[in-house]
Write an enzyme that holds these catalytic residues in place. Structure first.
Site, PDB file in Angstrom:
ATOM      1  N   ASP A 250      -2.383   6.973   3.310  1.00  0.00           N
ATOM      2  CA  ASP A 250      -2.022   5.146   3.484  1.00  0.00           C
ATOM      3  C   ASP A 250      -1.288   5.050   4.437  1.00  0.00           C
ATOM      4  OD1 ASP A 250       0.263   6.812   2.494  1.00  0.00           O
ATOM      5  OD2 ASP A 250       1.499   4.783   2.788  1.00  0.00           O
ATOM      6  N   GLU A 251      -1.351   3.406   5.044  1.00  0.00           N
ATOM      7  CA  GLU A 251      -0.651   3.651   6.277  1.00  0.00           C
ATOM      8  C   GLU A 251      -0.859   3.954   7.821  1.00  0.00           C
ATOM      9  OE1 GLU A 251       2.676   0.454   4.702  1.00  0.00           O
ATOM     10  OE2 GLU A 251       3.286   3.075   4.483  1.00  0.00           O
TER      11      GLU A 251
END
Ligand code: TNX
Length: 440
Positions: A250-251
């Site tokens: 993620d991210e």
């Protein structure tokens, strides 16, 4: 018609040791009629008969008895036949931003199983800390789990592999599968601090205890990266009897799209190489997903072309939309703990949604299940964990267990209200939501 059970009788039934005098008969049916986790309960004036196809079904049946026994032990007569909507019903605990000990994790499992949660996702690594011993890479935990780690430097600690095995066995004895997550290629500052050879220029980076995201990355073009990742994932696979390894993903705001895909094309096959299925946050859908890989959707937006494409290619999905199931979102504007980037999440908001209607391309058949993450940037104690978990997690557990057509907020509200006095008696912290309990 009622039958009365004692707390001791319930405890023996849960442990698989019920005696004839307890009035709780437990039987495996010898066929698969109840499925992997389903059960049938018959309660008459002379006792309880619990039948299931598998031991897990017997265990969940006892949890239903616990719910029905509401304090005085009196069970209403009748028959219940029950089985879960989804096979994967998880709660996630973030040990990286704040560490929780083996005993604290076990106590949390005891509370989760009362609502038939069957997976415990442990977020073991992030920018602020590294919480699992990895043989051959001792500084990960010496430094990454040492003093001053975690948000505000207030969450030091780590699990040895023996500690991890202890948690896994404790959970397994309660039909809970541990899903370990090592987040990569982003969220890795703690690893880069411990081993500067993993940084782009080999220069040391400073430890971080703030709650920023998206600034750290493993280097897709460096062979050291893959030697490190493979050791970590093999260690996790060897230590984890369950079928899943979560690789994060993620991210990755400081990883180029090209590097992100290059990294994942080498890393996503590794769980499979070691006999496991990869789970990743839904951003991984940007890479080619190997067979068996699972995407966990976490954004509030009700549209994601990457996830739709992954489903079209036959991949399974876990639903964790932040505006419904993030346990670290505040309940209301006055909630002392938690964040609000996905909005406020009162209990009804966590209850009143359908995982099969959140994304257009993700229908019932594509869903492995539902998971409720609890990120720990603002948490400093077990009481903090419990306050954000209860009563929201039970609402999400029901989303994961009960058929959509049978769920009803008013019914849930009445049933969960009975847990207020129980949590108080057990010393469990919870949010006394005005949606459920009238002002005292
Ligand atoms: C986003 S959700 C994150 C976490 C934060 C969380 C806080 C996700 C996959 N990543 O790094 O802790 O928001 O709510």
């Amino acid at each position: 018609m009622t039958f009365t059970v004692t707390p001791d009788a319930l405890a023996r039934a849960e442990a698989g040791e019920s005696a004839a005098a307890d009035g709780i008969g437990r039987e495996l049916s010898g066929s698969d009629e109840f499925g992997a986790e389903g059960y049938r309960l018959e309660i008459t004036a002379s006792g309880v008969t619990l039948r299931a196809s598998e031991p897990a079904g017997l265990f969940w049946g006892v949890q239903t008895l616990r719910q029905l026994a509401a304090g005085d032990g009196v069970l209403p007569g009748g028959t219940i036949e029950d089985r879960p909507r989804f096979a994967y019903r998880a709660a996630m605990l973030d040990l990286a931003r704040h560490f929780f000990t083996v005993d604290e994790i076990k106590a949390h499992v005891d509370l989760l199983v009362q609502f038939k949660i069957n997976h415990l996702h442990l977020h073991l690594t992030d920018d602020q800390g590294w919480r699992l011993e990895i043989p051959g890479w001792p500084r990960l935990t010496e430094i990454g789990g040492g003093p001053g780690t975690g948000c505000d430097g207030e969450g030091p600690g780590f699990l040895t592999l023996a500690d991890y095995a202890d948690v896994v066995a404790y959970a397994a004895a309660r039909f809970v599968t541990v899903v370990p997550e090592v987040d990569m290629p982003g969220h890795v500052n703690a690893a880069l601090v411990a081993y500067p050879e993993l940084t782009a220029d080999g220069q040391p980076v400073a430890p971080r205890t703030d709650a920023e995201v998206g600034y750290s990355s493993l280097v897709a073009g460096k062979e050291e990266t893959y030697a490190f990742v493979e050791t970590v994932l093999k260690t996790l696979a060897d230590a984890t009897p369950g079928p899943y390894l979560h690789i994060g993903g993620d991210e990755c705001l400081s990883t180029s799209a090209e590097d992100y895909r290059a990294f994942l094309s080498r890393v996503l096959p590794l769980p499979g190489k070691y006999g496991k299925r990869a789970i990743g946050w839904h951003e991984i859908a940007a890479a080619g997903l190997p067979e068996g890989a699972v995407v966990q959707y976490w954004r509030p937006e009700q549209q994601d072309t990457g996830v739709d494409a992954a489903v079209a290619a036959g991949r399974a999905v876990i639903m964790s939309p932040a505006d419904r199931v993030y346990l670290d979102m505040k309940y209301d504007a006055d909630t002392r703990l938690g964040l609000d980037w996905a909005g406020l999440v009162p209990v009804r908001r966590a209850y009143d949604w359908d995982p099969a209607r959140h994304l257009p391309g993700v229908t019932e058949e594509a869903l492995l299940g539902v998971a409720a993450p609890l990120w720990s940037e603002t948490l400093r104690s077990v009481a903090d964990v419990q306050f954000l978990t209860f009563p929201r997690l039970p609402a999400i557990a029901e989303v994961g267990w009960s058929p959509q057509a049978r769920r009803d907020w008013e019914s849930f509200r009445e049933r969960i209200a009975l847990f207020g006095p129980r949590w108080e008696a057990a010393g469990v912290s919870y949010f006394r939501s005005p949606e459920i309990w009238a002002a005292d």
